[in-house]
Design an enzyme around this catalytic site. Structure first.
Site, short mmCIF file in Angstrom:
data_model
loop_
_atom_site.label_atom_id
_atom_site.label_comp_id
_atom_site.label_asym_id
_atom_site.label_seq_id
_atom_site.Cartn_x
_atom_site.Cartn_y
_atom_site.Cartn_z
N ASP A 315 40.95 37.51 43.49
CA ASP A 315 40.58 37.46 42.06
C ASP A 315 40.25 36.06 41.59
O ASP A 315 39.71 35.87 40.50
CB ASP A 315 41.71 38.05 41.21
CG ASP A 315 41.84 39.55 41.42
OD1 ASP A 315 40.86 40.18 41.85
OD2 ASP A 315 42.93 40.09 41.17
N LYS A 342 33.86 44.85 43.00
CA LYS A 342 34.82 44.61 41.91
C LYS A 342 34.19 45.12 40.60
O LYS A 342 33.27 45.91 40.62
CB LYS A 342 35.18 43.13 41.84
CG LYS A 342 35.96 42.64 43.04
CD LYS A 342 37.35 43.26 43.08
CE LYS A 342 38.14 42.83 44.30
NZ LYS A 342 39.36 43.60 44.46
#
Ligand code: S3P
Length: 450
Positions: A315, A342
């Site tokens: 992330d 994502k």
């Protein structure tokens, strides 16, 4: 909503960040399955996590929220009731995948729906093993994509080698394993964040680990109800850590942030890039280590991010790409093809926005090659509906000439409500100590209490 950013003056700030997103989702689910009342402090009241809260409410669990960051979850000893209607996961991939695992263990049928963004994301990875365990999952989307109709019960434990390193997938299978007969073992190609393992242990659910990439869960256990305090989210802290690291003599202290070593690879990368980084664990009582991180900025140099490191900072790659653009020399990110699935295709989004702001970037199938140092100029850049792209480029704006405008920045509320208030302090430092105010996002979806 548009977010406007201008160049930051010298950064010298002390800060806290809201609760960890991954831990918040898991804590609500395990508390709901437990045998009593659990109070969760430090919960992240972001849109994504509220989708998990509302899903558990729809499954018959009473959850009170006396303050945005405090939840009182009334566990019902694994007894969930059929939802009256479809469960809306919004844009939260973690909600959908963890719930698919949980619902695979229930005898009733549930339908999981998503917004347009999540409806494009792959669910095959959870459907295949859950079906092997005995669940029946109908995929209504065109390419193994949501909505999902899940009917479960009578699961059997399996030994499964996951094709991708994904903590959401591991978490889904661990939840299903709790409802399965016998032992469920999950082997991962590379270790991913271990919050579900720590959470199971904390709630006294027996698991067995072999090395750092294999875990087994034993079925038919009821988690023991416990209170739990969730540390600040290192993935949210990452935006400010990079801002300080990339500014010569920038200085940032973050308190009470999660320092689980399956999540802190970012700190090693910043160190390698030339920043000074100090990390001190202050509390491990709750099983999730938490403490202080202090960063001092130096001229950064490019680095290579690949292999085992990738799942441990997945992330943080958008903001690390921004750090790469500000660093001297080449930064290479590879083995990160997961970025393509994502909230948006993050490889394409990063390349597009960095180029728009004046950086030289080459896109690869599984990563990026960034040639720094760029002199970034302010521009209008899209968020692509992706909270981490929006926040990464807001930080890029702190280093750009002129004004940077992030379009469609409301997606930031999915993981970091209050981000823009802190950002404002970075450009306009009247206060030296900032606690991100805990702002609850508007509770999405129906609130059905038991
Ligand atoms: C998460 C795992 C990661 C991460 C996501 C949260 C989790 O996804 O990108 O933001 O809480 O398990 P993957 O498991 O798909 O890599």
């Amino acid at each position: 909503m548009e977010l406007r950013v201008k160049r930051a003056p010298r950064i010298d700030i002390e800060i806290t960040v809201p609760g960890d997103k991954s831990i918040s989702h898991r804590a609500v689910i395990i508390a709901a399955l437990s045998n009593g009342v659990c109070t969760l402090h430090g919960f992240l009241p972001s849109e994504d996590c509220m989708h998990t809260v509302n899903a558990m409410r729809a499954l018959g669990i009473k959850i009170e929220q006396p303050e945005p960051a405090t939840l009182i979850v009334h566990g019902k000893r694994r007894l969930l009731t059929p939802p009256k209607k479809e469960i809306n996961c919004g844009n939260s991939g973690t909600t959908m995948r963890l719930l698919a695992g949980l619902l695979a263990g229930q005898t009733f049928e549930s339908r999981l729906v998503a917004n347009a963004g999540l409806s494009r994301r792959p669910m095959e990875r959870v459907i295949a093993p859950l079906s092997e365990m005995g669940a029946s999952i109908v995929v209504e989307g065109p390419e193994q994509t949501p909505p999902l109709r899940v009917r479960g019960g009578s699961l059997r434990g399996i030994h499964y080698r996951t094709p991708v390193a994904s903590a959401q997938l591991k978490g889904a299978l661990m939840l299903a394993g709790l409802f399965a007969k016998g032992k469920t073992t999950i082997d991962e190609p590379l270790p991913t964040r271990n919050h579900m393992e720590l959470m199971f242990n904390y709630f006294l659910v027996r698991t067995a680990a072999e090395g750092d990439s294999s875990v087994s869960v034993f079925g038919d256990q009821v988690p023991e109800s416990r209170d739990f305090s969730i540390p600040g989210d290192i993935s949210s802290a990452a935006f400010w850590l990079v801002a300080a690291a990339a500014q010569r003599r920038g200085h940032l202290l973050i308190r009470d942030v999660g320092l689980n070593d399956t999540r802190t690879a970012l700190l090693g990368v910043l160190l390698r890039m030339g920043a000074q980084v100090r990390e001190a664990i202050e509390d491990v009582d709750q099983l999730e280590p938490r403490g202080v991180v202090e960063v001092t900025g130096f001229p950064l140099r490019g680095t290579v991010i690949q292999g085992k490191e990738v799942p441990q900072l997945i992330d943080e790659l958008p903001i690390l790409a921004v750090a790469g653009a500000l660093a001297n020399g080449k930064t290479i990110i590879r083995h990160a093809q997961e970025l393509r699935v994502k909230e948006t295709d993050r490889i394409a989004a990063i390349a597009h926005n960095l180029r728009t702001m004046g950086a030289e970037v080459a896109e690869m199938n599984d990563g990026l090659e960034i040639h720094g140092p760029a002199s970034l100029h302010g521009a209008r850049v899209p968020s692509f509906g992706d909270h981490r792209i929006a926040m990464a480029f807001a930080v890029a704006g702190l280093f750009a000439d002129g004004e940077t405008v992030i379009q469609d920045a409301e997606c930031i509320r999915e993981s970091y409500p209050g981000f823009e208030i802190v950002l404002e302090q970075f450009t306009n430092q009247k206060m030296m100590q900032i606690s991100t105010p805990v702002i609850g996002s508007l509770t999405p979806g129906p609130v059905e209490e038991a």
